[in-house]
Scaffold this active site. Structure first.
Site, mmCIF file in Angstrom:
data_model
loop_
_atom_site.group_PDB
_atom_site.id
_atom_site.type_symbol
_atom_site.label_atom_id
_atom_site.label_comp_id
_atom_site.label_asym_id
_atom_site.label_seq_id
_atom_site.Cartn_x
_atom_site.Cartn_y
_atom_site.Cartn_z
ATOM 1 N N ARG A 16 0.816 -1.213 0.000
ATOM 2 C CA ARG A 16 0.000 0.000 0.000
ATOM 3 C C ARG A 16 0.854 1.270 0.000
ATOM 4 O O ARG A 16 0.545 2.266 0.639
ATOM 5 C CB ARG A 16 -0.956 -0.011 1.201
ATOM 6 C CG ARG A 16 -2.055 -1.040 1.057
ATOM 7 C CD ARG A 16 -2.994 -1.006 2.231
ATOM 8 N NE ARG A 16 -2.367 -1.566 3.425
ATOM 9 C CZ ARG A 16 -2.774 -1.335 4.663
ATOM 10 N NH1 ARG A 16 -3.804 -0.555 4.873
ATOM 11 N NH2 ARG A 16 -2.171 -1.889 5.683
ATOM 12 N N LYS A 19 -0.940 4.577 -1.046
ATOM 13 C CA LYS A 19 -1.779 5.180 0.002
ATOM 14 C C LYS A 19 -0.915 5.948 1.005
ATOM 15 O O LYS A 19 -1.173 7.105 1.317
ATOM 16 C CB LYS A 19 -2.552 4.071 0.718
ATOM 17 C CG LYS A 19 -3.373 4.521 1.898
ATOM 18 C CD LYS A 19 -3.913 3.298 2.647
ATOM 19 C CE LYS A 19 -4.686 3.681 3.885
ATOM 20 N NZ LYS A 19 -5.984 4.284 3.583
ATOM 21 N N LYS A 135 -19.781 4.569 -8.626
ATOM 22 C CA LYS A 135 -19.227 3.248 -8.883
ATOM 23 C C LYS A 135 -18.833 3.035 -10.344
ATOM 24 O O LYS A 135 -19.522 3.470 -11.243
ATOM 25 C CB LYS A 135 -20.245 2.173 -8.505
ATOM 26 C CG LYS A 135 -20.349 1.956 -7.014
ATOM 27 C CD LYS A 135 -21.538 1.114 -6.665
ATOM 28 C CE LYS A 135 -21.433 -0.249 -7.284
ATOM 29 N NZ LYS A 135 -20.274 -0.999 -6.789
ATOM 30 N N ILE A 467 -29.631 4.851 12.092
ATOM 31 C CA ILE A 467 -29.388 3.755 11.151
ATOM 32 C C ILE A 467 -28.493 2.662 11.745
ATOM 33 O O ILE A 467 -28.372 1.588 11.197
ATOM 34 C CB ILE A 467 -28.814 4.319 9.837
ATOM 35 C CG1 ILE A 467 -29.731 5.420 9.292
ATOM 36 C CG2 ILE A 467 -28.657 3.245 8.784
ATOM 37 C CD1 ILE A 467 -31.183 5.011 9.107
ATOM 38 N N SER A 469 -24.892 2.814 13.420
ATOM 39 C CA SER A 469 -23.606 3.125 14.041
ATOM 40 C C SER A 469 -23.638 4.504 14.667
ATOM 41 O O SER A 469 -24.330 5.408 14.188
ATOM 42 C CB SER A 469 -22.497 3.047 13.000
ATOM 43 O OG SER A 469 -22.768 3.910 11.928
ATOM 44 N N GLU A 520 -22.954 -0.115 17.300
ATOM 45 C CA GLU A 520 -21.965 -0.880 16.520
ATOM 46 C C GLU A 520 -20.495 -0.625 16.895
ATOM 47 O O GLU A 520 -19.628 -0.631 16.024
ATOM 48 C CB GLU A 520 -22.164 -0.638 15.012
ATOM 49 C CG GLU A 520 -23.578 -0.942 14.530
ATOM 50 C CD GLU A 520 -23.787 -0.693 13.033
ATOM 51 O OE1 GLU A 520 -22.798 -0.725 12.274
ATOM 52 O OE2 GLU A 520 -24.944 -0.468 12.630
ATOM 53 N N ARG A 551 -8.593 4.936 -0.345
ATOM 54 C CA ARG A 551 -9.410 4.009 0.440
ATOM 55 C C ARG A 551 -9.356 2.632 -0.227
ATOM 56 O O ARG A 551 -9.810 2.463 -1.355
ATOM 57 C CB ARG A 551 -10.844 4.522 0.507
ATOM 58 C CG ARG A 551 -11.784 3.593 1.209
ATOM 59 C CD ARG A 551 -11.631 3.628 2.706
ATOM 60 N NE ARG A 551 -12.152 4.868 3.244
ATOM 61 C CZ ARG A 551 -13.020 4.955 4.243
ATOM 62 N NH1 ARG A 551 -13.445 3.869 4.830
ATOM 63 N NH2 ARG A 551 -13.449 6.123 4.660
ATOM 64 N N CYS A 679 -28.586 2.951 1.353
ATOM 65 C CA CYS A 679 -28.183 4.352 1.333
ATOM 66 C C CYS A 679 -27.830 4.823 -0.060
ATOM 67 O O CYS A 679 -26.687 4.962 -0.415
ATOM 68 C CB CYS A 679 -27.025 4.613 2.276
ATOM 69 S SG CYS A 679 -25.859 3.281 2.411
ATOM 70 N N HIS A 730 -23.379 12.929 5.407
ATOM 71 C CA HIS A 730 -22.136 13.051 4.643
ATOM 72 C C HIS A 730 -21.482 14.406 4.877
ATOM 73 O O HIS A 730 -20.402 14.668 4.376
ATOM 74 C CB HIS A 730 -22.414 12.840 3.154
ATOM 75 C CG HIS A 730 -23.052 11.527 2.874
ATOM 76 N ND1 HIS A 730 -24.406 11.387 2.694
ATOM 77 C CD2 HIS A 730 -22.531 10.286 2.789
ATOM 78 C CE1 HIS A 730 -24.680 10.110 2.494
ATOM 79 N NE2 HIS A 730 -23.571 9.418 2.553
HETATM 80 N N1 GLN Z 1 -25.928 -0.037 10.086
HETATM 81 C C1 GLN Z 1 -24.851 0.522 9.326
HETATM 82 C C2 GLN Z 1 -24.354 1.797 9.976
HETATM 83 O O1 GLN Z 1 -25.120 2.482 10.543
HETATM 84 C C3 GLN Z 1 -25.291 0.814 7.930
HETATM 85 C C4 GLN Z 1 -24.136 1.217 7.073
HETATM 86 C C5 GLN Z 1 -24.507 1.439 5.627
HETATM 87 O O2 GLN Z 1 -25.607 1.731 5.286
HETATM 88 N N2 GLN Z 1 -23.581 1.312 4.737
HETATM 89 O O3 GLN Z 1 -23.193 2.134 9.906
HETATM 90 ZN ZN ZN Z 2 -26.332 3.716 4.688
#
Ligand code: GLN
Ligand code: ZN
Length: 803
Positions: A16, A19, A135, A467, A469, A520, A551, A679, A730
């Site tokens: 790497r 990076k 992507k 969601i 984390s 998480e 990344r 997402c 974000h």
């Molecule tokens: N449950 C995951 C989080 O909250 C969902 C991550 C994701 O959507 N990529 O980080």
């Molecule tokens: Zn997400």
């Protein structure tokens, strides 16, 4: 003689190096010259490695400091005004600012917040907005999206392809430069104005490519590889016409492609990831000297191409070694395809190649010391794949007899793998064989489930949740790292995780959220965390693959039948639930996403492997329910990216992927509420399949589009509950409550208000607590306001506890 060739080599370095150097440069720890030197050293090393592997046609300009599409944009001067570029070679700082945005002149840019497929990069607050990232076809590589606008001018702004060609030449390597073809470049780009026809810029772009081809030819290049992946996708007449026009113009600059001009620069048009199919005629008629076919994804096109008749001057580059996966090639079958082509065209007109660029696989499997030796024997990374290419080319030229040993070894290996007990688990196969359709269906329809769930959960209208984390603080990362290195005891680690969960639960209670999460803290990666607890997966130490910029990801390898020896998440989730009377949401990664973000075994169909994953997750869902967890979320952020590149394949994919999700989630009672999370914001074309997942609640990204995405849900009359994100995670920005109220109002105008949930766009793990806490307080305040307004309006459908 057939040539051993390559289309692209991983740029990141076996350790790497790229990076490390790039990030050191961003931090100001090394200067530009040092970064450039690392790039040169990597290129040199990779050219030599390819030559040693026996490759005769070695690519150049496949190296990139960030992304090859960004390079192409800089090459043709497609630099948006906001970056203040004045012409001439694009400075490295500007280049990185285009990729990452910049905050007030340092050029180092906003932090990289979200992971691959986990949202776009951070826009930051001030400074210059980065270009979008998306992507690269159906891979997990992300490219920087060129911005296109009416009246745009292009100039040849960089000499990178010529310089790197010369650089290799000085090392004694005659390379074949790789370029993003002009039509694909425009189609990869995004029009700034809706409705603007990107291809209308083609005539302005072609002279730049012509000039470049002239320079490459003058520098002594004999071949150039023009990547036109779109040629293997669904195209309309306009795109096909653009390809014809483009290559007529390019051939003018490159010299005759029919072999009549010995000083000409031969154009190899490279397609990959799909078969040419309905574009076959177009492809065969392009004035090019070579055409590359992906025979791994579409082996049947070999016959179609030969049937259609290959023009006499055209060479074929045959991609028979899988550039997208990590398994050793079954050499005898690859050779059969090549021999078929040799009989039709002769060896002189053949190039043997990987199916696509090798940037999608790790570099060298020999480096893996800890891997199980048996599984390791089944694997080939970039270096091994090139050795296979070289072997196959020799076999085409010298005949099977000359390579008998290698071919027999390949056959023996395949046989050994077929018989390996490591690969099969009879119990899993039996379970799969006995699957019943009703296992992939919940007992009652959503409307009925909803009633019992409401009695059970007593949630207010517009329930709030997150969601999954919570911010991954430095202390948390350190805790996990020290535990992994064995520096702290298991007890100390678990104590740390417990404390973190308790903190997160208390915080959510204080903020007043309705459905809580455990945060998480024990997970660094949402796929690896589960893969490590299941049978059938192998892990590498150095198997990094570029996802975007600096990344890189290290996908797990699914080599055998997947099984779950025991519960994976029950302990931490039930611990969280024990701390509070509010429902805590169990949090799992779905089967499709685990499949999508792993290297998948190639000895059985993908859907079969996915069903095995689904059964493992199903068991976990049932264990969570049995442990008293009333709400369970199964994340499927990669559901959409599994879609085949050609529409014709969509139906079948959506059917099995949907079935797998339902198989994972349908083993519970009606009162258990199933959530899912995705997402991204393109739902229009798959909304029916999303509805067919039959999750009780789906949370989606919606804030950045100002709820526009909900249009799809309205048009389709989405039957279940939806949580459109009202907080853009974000960005570090804390959205005020009024803004979220406004978003919720818009949402309520489209989706029945009684079906709305209130939540962020995605997980909070990349954010800081000082942003997240006020943002979530505002979110709860917004939900309250909307509830009150709805209450005053005397709307029905609000039962249960009021926030
Ligand atoms: N449950 C995951 C989080 O909250 C969902 C991550 C994701 O959507 N990529 O980080
Ligand atoms: Zn997400």
């Amino acid at each position: 003689m057939a040539l051993a060739t390559n289309l692209g080599f991983p740029r990141i370095g076996a350790n790497r190096e790229l990076k490390r150097a790039t990030e050191a440069y961003w931090q100001g720890d090394i200067d530009e010259a040092a970064l450039l030197a690392t790039g040169a050293e990597l290129r040199r090393r990779h050219w030599m490695m390819q030559r040693e592997a026996g490759i005769e046609v070695i690519p150049s300009n496949d190296f990139s400091f960030y992304d090859h599409v960004l390079d192409a944009a800089c090459l043709v001067g497609a630099v948006p005004e906001r970056f203040g570029w004045q012409g001439g070679p694009v400075p490295l700082r500007t280049y990185f600012a285009m990729a990452r945005g910049s905050q007030g002149g340092d050029g180092a840019g906003a932090g990289q917040s979200a992971g691959p497929g986990r949202g776009a990069q951070d826009d930051g607050q001030s400074g210059i907005r980065a270009m979008e990232m998306t992507k690269w076809f159906d891979t997990n590589y992300h490219y920087i999206v060129p911005e296109l606008w009416p009246g745009q001018r292009f100039t040849l702004a960089s000499r990178k392809p010529v310089e790197e060609f010369r650089e290799a030449q000085a090392l004694g390597v005659a390379t074949r430069p790789v370029l993003v073809g002009p039509v694909s470049f425009l189609l990869l780009g995004k029009a700034r104005q809706p409705g603007f026809d990107r291809l209308s810029l083609l005539d302005r772009l072609l002279p730049v490519y012509q000039e470049l081809l002239g320079q490459l030819r003058a520098a002594g290049a004999r071949w150039v590889q023009m990547d036109e992946p779109y040629l293997a996708l669904d195209l309309g007449d306009a795109e096909r016409a653009a390809l014809r026009r483009a290559y007529a113009a390019l051939a003018e600059a490159a010299g005759r492609q029919d072999g009549a001009d010995p000083g000409a620069l031969g154009i190899l048009v490279a397609t990959y990831f799909e078969g040419l199919r309905d574009n076959l005629e177009t492809a065969l008629q392009l004035p090019a000297a070579g055409l590359h076919l992906d025979l791994v994804r579409a082996p049947d096109q070999m016959e179609q191409v030969l049937q259609a008749g290959v023009p006499g001057h055209l060479s074929l580059s045959l991609g028979v070694v899988d550039g997208r996966n990590v398994w050793r090639t079954h050499l005898p079958s690859a050779l059969s395809l090549l021999e078929r082509a040799r009989r039709a065209l002769g060896a002189e007109r053949l190039m043997v190649a990987p199916s696509c660029s090798l940037i999608h696989v790790p570099i060298d499997v020999e480096r893996e010391k800890a891997l199980d030796p048996e599984v390791k024997g089944w694997l080939a990374f970039a270096r091994q794949k090139l050795e296979e290419v070289a072997l196959l080319a020799r076999a085409v030229n010298e005949g099977r007899e000359a390579l008998r040993e290698a071919l027999e070894a390949s056959e023996r290996l395949a046989e050994q793998r077929r018989r390996s007990p490591r690969r099969t688990k009879l119990a899993v196969q039996r379970r799969l064989a006995e699957l019943q359709p009703e296992q992939a269906r919940r007992a009652a329809p959503h409307a009925e489930r909803r009633k019992v769930q409401q009695q059970h959960l007593e949630l207010p209208a517009f329930p709030t949740t997150t969601i999954g984390s919570f911010p991954q603080t430095r202390e948390l990362r350190q805790l996990r790292a020290r535990w992994r290195r064995g520096e702290i005891s298991q007890e100390a680690y678990e104590e740390g995780i417990r404390r973190e969960i308790e903190r997160v639960v208390r915080l959510q209670e204080q903020i007043g959220l309705d459905v809580l999460v455990h945060g998480e803290p024990e997970r660094s990666d949402m796929v690896e965390y589960f893969a490590q607890q299941m049978d059938g997966f192998a892990f590498t130490d150095h198997g990094w693959v570029q996802s975007y910029g600096t990344r890189y990801v290290k996908p797990p390898i699914i080599y055998g039948d997947v099984a779950r020896p025991g519960p994976m998440t029950v302990r931490w989730i039930t611990y969280a639930q024990s701390l509070t009377s509010r429902p805590v949401k169990g949090m799992l990664t779905g089967p499709v996403t685990i499949l999508q973000w792993s290297f998948v075994r190639d000895d059985q169909p993908r859907d079969e492997t996915c069903r095995q994953l689904a059964l493992a997750i199903r068991d976990e869902v049932q264990d969570l329910e049995a442990a008293g967890i009333r709400v369970i979320q199964i994340d499927e952020p990669a559901f959409r990216e599994g879609l085949p590149l050609r529409r014709a394949g969509w139906g079948r994919y959506l059917e099995w992927a949907g079935e797998c999700f339902r198989l994972a989630t349908s083993g519970v009672r009606n009162e258990t509420q199933i959530h899912t999370h995705m997402c991204y914001s393109e739902f229009n074309d798959i909304i029916e399949a999303i509805a067919a997942l039959d999750a009780d609640v789906i949370s989606i990204e919606a804030s950045r589009s100002g709820m526009e995405i909900l249009e799809a849900f309205r048009r389709f009359r989405y039957p279940n509950q939806v949580g459109p994100g009202v907080y853009d995670i974000h960005s570090p920005r804390v959205p005020p409550a009024e803004e979220m109220v406004e978003l919720l109002r818009r949402a309520a105008a489209v989706v029945e208000p009684g079906k709305l949930w209130v939540n962020p766009d995605c997980g909070l793990k990349t954010r800081q607590y000082d942003e997240v806490v006020p943002a979530l307080r505002n979110l709860v305040a917004a939900a309250k306001q909307v509830r009150e307004a709805a209450g005053q309006a005397g709307q029905a459908g609000q039962t249960g506890r009021e926030g």
